[in-house]
Write a protein that holds these residues in place. Structure first.
Motif, PDB file in Angstrom:
ATOM      1  N   ILE A  52       0.849  -1.190   0.000  1.00  0.00           N
ATOM      2  CA  ILE A  52       0.000   0.000   0.000  1.00  0.00           C
ATOM      3  C   ILE A  52       0.884   1.239   0.000  1.00  0.00           C
ATOM      4  O   ILE A  52       1.751   1.399   0.873  1.00  0.00           O
ATOM      5  CB  ILE A  52      -0.928   0.010   1.222  1.00  0.00           C
ATOM      6  N   ASP A  53       0.696   2.088  -0.978  1.00  0.00           N
ATOM      7  CA  ASP A  53       1.437   3.344  -1.043  1.00  0.00           C
ATOM      8  C   ASP A  53       0.654   4.426  -0.315  1.00  0.00           C
ATOM      9  O   ASP A  53      -0.521   4.668  -0.625  1.00  0.00           O
ATOM     10  CB  ASP A  53       1.662   3.761  -2.500  1.00  0.00           C
ATOM     11  N   TYR A  54       1.295   5.067   0.643  1.00  0.00           N
ATOM     12  CA  TYR A  54       0.675   6.192   1.340  1.00  0.00           C
ATOM     13  C   TYR A  54       1.102   7.473   0.614  1.00  0.00           C
ATOM     14  O   TYR A  54       2.173   8.012   0.859  1.00  0.00           O
ATOM     15  CB  TYR A  54       1.096   6.204   2.804  1.00  0.00           C
ATOM     16  N   VAL A  55       0.246   7.921  -0.262  1.00  0.00           N
ATOM     17  CA  VAL A  55       0.587   9.032  -1.153  1.00  0.00           C
ATOM     18  C   VAL A  55       0.397  10.358  -0.432  1.00  0.00           C
ATOM     19  O   VAL A  55      -0.658  10.608   0.168  1.00  0.00           O
ATOM     20  CB  VAL A  55      -0.280   8.990  -2.425  1.00  0.00           C
ATOM     21  N   LEU A  56       1.391  11.223  -0.483  1.00  0.00           N
ATOM     22  CA  LEU A  56       1.268  12.556   0.085  1.00  0.00           C
ATOM     23  C   LEU A  56       0.247  13.367  -0.701  1.00  0.00           C
ATOM     24  O   LEU A  56       0.062  13.172  -1.906  1.00  0.00           O
ATOM     25  CB  LEU A  56       2.622  13.262   0.066  1.00  0.00           C
ATOM     26  N   SER A  57      -0.387  14.293  -0.025  1.00  0.00           N
ATOM     27  CA  SER A  57      -1.442  15.087  -0.658  1.00  0.00           C
ATOM     28  C   SER A  57      -0.941  15.818  -1.901  1.00  0.00           C
ATOM     29  O   SER A  57      -1.631  15.872  -2.925  1.00  0.00           O
ATOM     30  CB  SER A  57      -2.001  16.105   0.346  1.00  0.00           C
ATOM     31  N   GLU A  58       0.276  16.351  -1.821  1.00  0.00           N
ATOM     32  CA  GLU A  58       0.802  17.119  -2.955  1.00  0.00           C
ATOM     33  C   GLU A  58       1.099  16.250  -4.171  1.00  0.00           C
ATOM     34  O   GLU A  58       1.267  16.766  -5.285  1.00  0.00           O
ATOM     35  CB  GLU A  58       2.059  17.889  -2.548  1.00  0.00           C
ATOM     36  N   ASN A  59       1.134  14.938  -3.974  1.00  0.00           N
ATOM     37  CA  ASN A  59       1.411  14.030  -5.093  1.00  0.00           C
ATOM     38  C   ASN A  59       0.147  13.415  -5.699  1.00  0.00           C
ATOM     39  O   ASN A  59       0.241  12.624  -6.638  1.00  0.00           O
ATOM     40  CB  ASN A  59       2.351  12.907  -4.635  1.00  0.00           C
ATOM     41  N   LEU A  60      -1.000  13.766  -5.170  1.00  0.00           N
ATOM     42  CA  LEU A  60      -2.261  13.255  -5.716  1.00  0.00           C
ATOM     43  C   LEU A  60      -2.691  14.129  -6.888  1.00  0.00           C
ATOM     44  O   LEU A  60      -2.835  15.346  -6.752  1.00  0.00           O
ATOM     45  CB  LEU A  60      -3.342  13.248  -4.633  1.00  0.00           C
ATOM     46  N   LYS A  61      -2.893  13.516  -8.027  1.00  0.00           N
ATOM     47  CA  LYS A  61      -3.199  14.256  -9.258  1.00  0.00           C
ATOM     48  C   LYS A  61      -4.708  14.357  -9.498  1.00  0.00           C
ATOM     49  O   LYS A  61      -5.469  13.521  -9.012  1.00  0.00           O
ATOM     50  CB  LYS A  61      -2.537  13.558 -10.456  1.00  0.00           C
ATOM     51  N   PRO A  62      -5.139  15.352 -10.273  1.00  0.00           N
ATOM     52  CA  PRO A  62      -6.562  15.441 -10.644  1.00  0.00           C
ATOM     53  C   PRO A  62      -6.983  14.248 -11.496  1.00  0.00           C
ATOM     54  O   PRO A  62      -6.150  13.557 -12.088  1.00  0.00           O
ATOM     55  CB  PRO A  62      -6.630  16.753 -11.452  1.00  0.00           C
ATOM     56  N   SER A 134      -7.672  14.158   6.850  1.00  0.00           N
ATOM     57  CA  SER A 134      -6.824  15.366   6.840  1.00  0.00           C
ATOM     58  C   SER A 134      -7.126  16.237   5.625  1.00  0.00           C
ATOM     59  O   SER A 134      -7.247  17.467   5.733  1.00  0.00           O
ATOM     60  CB  SER A 134      -5.341  14.979   6.842  1.00  0.00           C
ATOM     61  N   ASP A 135      -7.239  15.601   4.459  1.00  0.00           N
ATOM     62  CA  ASP A 135      -7.528  16.364   3.242  1.00  0.00           C
ATOM     63  C   ASP A 135      -8.933  16.959   3.277  1.00  0.00           C
ATOM     64  O   ASP A 135      -9.151  18.066   2.788  1.00  0.00           O
ATOM     65  CB  ASP A 135      -7.360  15.462   2.014  1.00  0.00           C
ATOM     66  N   ILE A 136      -9.879  16.236   3.874  1.00  0.00           N
ATOM     67  CA  ILE A 136     -11.243  16.765   4.016  1.00  0.00           C
ATOM     68  C   ILE A 136     -11.239  17.993   4.918  1.00  0.00           C
ATOM     69  O   ILE A 136     -11.862  19.012   4.605  1.00  0.00           O
ATOM     70  CB  ILE A 136     -12.180  15.672   4.565  1.00  0.00           C
ATOM     71  N   PHE A 137     -10.524  17.928   6.040  1.00  0.00           N
ATOM     72  CA  PHE A 137     -10.420  19.086   6.938  1.00  0.00           C
ATOM     73  C   PHE A 137      -9.793  20.271   6.212  1.00  0.00           C
ATOM     74  O   PHE A 137     -10.280  21.404   6.298  1.00  0.00           O
ATOM     75  CB  PHE A 137      -9.553  18.752   8.157  1.00  0.00           C
ATOM     76  N   ASN A 138      -8.705  20.003   5.511  1.00  0.00           N
ATOM     77  CA  ASN A 138      -7.937  21.057   4.878  1.00  0.00           C
ATOM     78  C   ASN A 138      -8.735  21.797   3.812  1.00  0.00           C
ATOM     79  O   ASN A 138      -8.610  23.016   3.659  1.00  0.00           O
ATOM     80  CB  ASN A 138      -6.668  20.449   4.269  1.00  0.00           C
ATOM     81  N   VAL A 139      -9.560  21.061   3.080  1.00  0.00           N
ATOM     82  CA  VAL A 139     -10.296  21.652   1.957  1.00  0.00           C
ATOM     83  C   VAL A 139     -11.622  22.267   2.400  1.00  0.00           C
ATOM     84  O   VAL A 139     -11.961  23.388   2.011  1.00  0.00           O
ATOM     85  CB  VAL A 139     -10.541  20.598   0.856  1.00  0.00           C
ATOM     86  N   PHE A 140     -12.378  21.546   3.235  1.00  0.00           N
ATOM     87  CA  PHE A 140     -13.743  21.980   3.537  1.00  0.00           C
ATOM     88  C   PHE A 140     -13.856  22.809   4.809  1.00  0.00           C
ATOM     89  O   PHE A 140     -14.775  23.612   4.941  1.00  0.00           O
ATOM     90  CB  PHE A 140     -14.672  20.758   3.613  1.00  0.00           C
ATOM     91  N   GLY A 141     -12.928  22.665   5.728  1.00  0.00           N
ATOM     92  CA  GLY A 141     -12.891  23.515   6.916  1.00  0.00           C
ATOM     93  C   GLY A 141     -14.230  23.669   7.610  1.00  0.00           C
ATOM     94  O   GLY A 141     -14.880  22.702   7.989  1.00  0.00           O
ATOM     95  N   ASP A 142     -14.666  24.918   7.769  1.00  0.00           N
ATOM     96  CA  ASP A 142     -15.888  25.220   8.520  1.00  0.00           C
ATOM     97  C   ASP A 142     -17.159  24.698   7.861  1.00  0.00           C
ATOM     98  O   ASP A 142     -18.207  24.643   8.509  1.00  0.00           O
ATOM     99  CB  ASP A 142     -16.014  26.737   8.716  1.00  0.00           C
ATOM    100  N   LYS A 143     -17.100  24.313   6.595  1.00  0.00           N
ATOM    101  CA  LYS A 143     -18.285  23.738   5.951  1.00  0.00           C
ATOM    102  C   LYS A 143     -18.720  22.453   6.638  1.00  0.00           C
ATOM    103  O   LYS A 143     -19.883  22.056   6.540  1.00  0.00           O
ATOM    104  CB  LYS A 143     -17.999  23.469   4.469  1.00  0.00           C
TER     105      LYS A 143
END
Length: 297
Positions: A52-62, A134-143
């Motif tokens: 299992i590769d634990y991919v960093l957020s900055e390496n995840l592509k669209p 973590s990515d959900i928190f970072n993107v959606f925040g107070d939503k």
């Protein structure tokens, strides 16, 4: 001439009856399905080694076709194959980072599945779900406060549990997720969420809550503290100062220092005396004395 038996006398020999065959109950066990995820029973390992590769957020592509992929996202997250679930969790991260408008309408359902994956005994699945949070928190925040209250509450509690467990790499990932949460969300409503677990029965959970509250308070100005309640904050700190774990007590001391600095910032007279008066008005004598000792040290 054959002789008859006299009266009720039985013949000297009787034919032996065949013995009945004993009944045996055989329990037939179905072969375990490889990769089935179960919150109560750990799944069996797959037949082949899986990395299992634990991919960093900055390496995840669209994604090339996000509109099509979003339609099967929930199905992938609810798969019985844990590898498929891991792949789908990474897709959740890609949607959050690059196609958030597509994820938002189903975010609450996605968060519930993320929590379920986080409870799974398979560490790789658990860690991937924490990275997704973590990515959900970072993107959606107070939503997350607006439309996913229950889902957020469940996610917060599960992260507190994971940050409190013994598996180091899972614990560290959960700590990172909690730090991202504090940085990406407004502190006042988050403080109310954390307050609910200050007296949790699990002492490790209490320690993680103390750290979260400390991180929130350290970035709040006096007006935000007043809105939450200065008396409530100092009482929380007083309770945590007597906790069993050093992590909780250290976090409590940081809360006290943050409160003192904010409360006495504009005081022109004796700041220590001003602080002592506040503590004596809101705490027992012994707790007020503890507050004074922290400031004087």
């Amino acid at each position: 001439m054959a002789l008859r038996p006299i009266g009720n006398a039985l013949p000297t020999t009787t034919p032996e009856r065949p013995k009945k065959q004993a009944k045996v109950n055989v329990l037939l066990q179905k072969p375990a399905e490889v990769g089935v995820t179960d919150e109560n029973n750990p799944p069996l390992p797959p037949s082949a080694d899986v990395v299992i590769d634990y991919v960093l957020s900055e390496n995840l592509k669209p994604m090339a076709d996000p509109e099509i992929k979003i339609q099967s996202l929930i199905e992938g997250l609810e798969s019985k194959d844990w590898i498929t679930v891991c792949d789908s969790l990474n897709d959740v991260r890609r949607f959050a980072l690059h196609h958030s408008s597509l994820l938002l309408p189903i975010l609450e359902k996605v968060m519930l599945v993320v929590v379920k994956a986080m409870k799974n005994p398979r560490s790789a699945l658990c860690k991937t779900s924490i990275m997704a949070s973590s990515d959900i928190f970072n993107v959606f925040g107070d939503k997350l406060f607006d439309s996913t209250t229950d889902a957020f509450d469940n996610l917060l509690l599960q992260l507190l549990f994971k940050a409190s467990q013994d598996k180091k790499f899972v614990c560290e990932e959960a700590d990172r997720a909690l730090n991202v949460m504090v940085k990406s969300m407004t502190h006042l409503p988050l403080l109310h969420k954390l307050r609910a677990y200050v007296r949790h029965t699990n002492l490790r959970v209490r320690a993680k809550v103390a750290v979260g509250i400390s991180n929130c308070v350290s970035d709040m100005d006096i007006e935000a503290m007043k809105e939450f309640g200065l008396a409530a904050l100092v009482q929380i700190a007083a309770d945590l100062l007597n906790d069993r774990l050093p992590e909780a007590r250290e976090a409590a001391r940081k809360i006290v220092i943050s409160l003192y600095e904010a409360y006495t910032k504009d005081e022109e007279g004796d700041k220590v005396e001003f602080w002592q008066s506040f503590c004596q008005a809101n705490l027992s004598a012994i707790h007020a004395l503890s507050m004074s000792k922290i400031i004087s040290s």
